[in-house]
Design a protein around this motif. Sequence first.
Motif, PDB file in Angstrom:
ATOM      1  N   ASP A 215      -4.652  -0.478   0.932  1.00 20.21           N
ATOM      2  CA  ASP A 215      -5.220   0.308  -0.576  1.00 20.21           C
ATOM      3  C   ASP A 215      -4.279  -0.303  -1.428  1.00 20.21           C
ATOM      4  N   MET A 216      -3.145  -1.001  -1.241  1.00 16.41           N
ATOM      5  CA  MET A 216      -2.342  -1.507  -2.403  1.00 16.41           C
ATOM      6  C   MET A 216      -3.310  -3.025  -2.817  1.00 16.41           C
ATOM      7  N   GLU A 217      -3.664  -3.687  -1.818  1.00 14.49           N
ATOM      8  CA  GLU A 217      -4.468  -4.849  -2.046  1.00 14.49           C
ATOM      9  C   GLU A 217      -5.774  -4.492  -2.808  1.00 14.49           C
ATOM     10  N   ARG A 218      -6.234  -3.380  -2.576  1.00 21.79           N
ATOM     11  CA  ARG A 218      -7.563  -2.959  -3.218  1.00 21.79           C
ATOM     12  C   ARG A 218      -7.090  -2.751  -4.729  1.00 21.79           C
ATOM     13  N   ARG A 219      -6.551  -1.863  -4.784  1.00 22.24           N
ATOM     14  CA  ARG A 219      -5.671  -1.548  -6.236  1.00 22.24           C
ATOM     15  C   ARG A 219      -5.233  -2.522  -7.094  1.00 22.24           C
TER      16      ARG A 219
END
Length: 237
Positions: A114-118
Amino acid sequence: MIVNISPASQDYLKVIYDLSEQHGRATTSQIAEQLEIKPASVTGMLQKMAREELPLVEYKKHQGVTLTCAGEKAALEIMRHHRLLESFLHEVLGYSWDEVHEEAERLEHVISEDMERRMADVLGNRSRAPHGQPIPNQRLEMQPVTDTPMGELRPGQNALVQRVHDDDPELLRYLADLGLQPGARLIVLAYVSFDQTLHVKIEGREEAAVLGPSITERIFVETLAAQVEQSETLDTA
């Protein structure tokens, strides 16, 4: 995908991927040199990775190692984490380009998907990191790289800097002082075969720079002879 792969194995996968891109496969000695550990320790780790239920590498004694499909996907995912982190640290948090590599090395193993996508969204899904290295896309596909080592340039050739190796902070600070960063344009004035030095004029700088192979082998460029000759943007006088 990488949640069940140890940080140590992730480091091996990145190194093997890079060495395979350069040489077709990676040797134990090359991996040991890159990771700064003993060859015997590398051999033991490679054997362990090859015996996993889902093997990450194919290892044959005295023949080197290659990544399996699963190993390549995992390598690309950790590289995507690393290069997105470098970009986020540089563009959003204001780290200089010589500081981001070590920070990204520490964080790449622990960030969530999720952090990667954000981070990717905040950065506009950019395709290159601050040092010009390509960022694997969300499907873990790496864009093809067509640049060449700067050391292959010869007098009269013009070029655009595309990327530089990111693991030597002192070199990165030196290159920044010279103006040799991705996007910089240059022309080669002279080549000295005795010591393999290039004399180059960098756009926007008055004096020529003299660069040895320890530097030119870590910079990759796109030749732009026709475009620069027509625009005459570099003063070689």
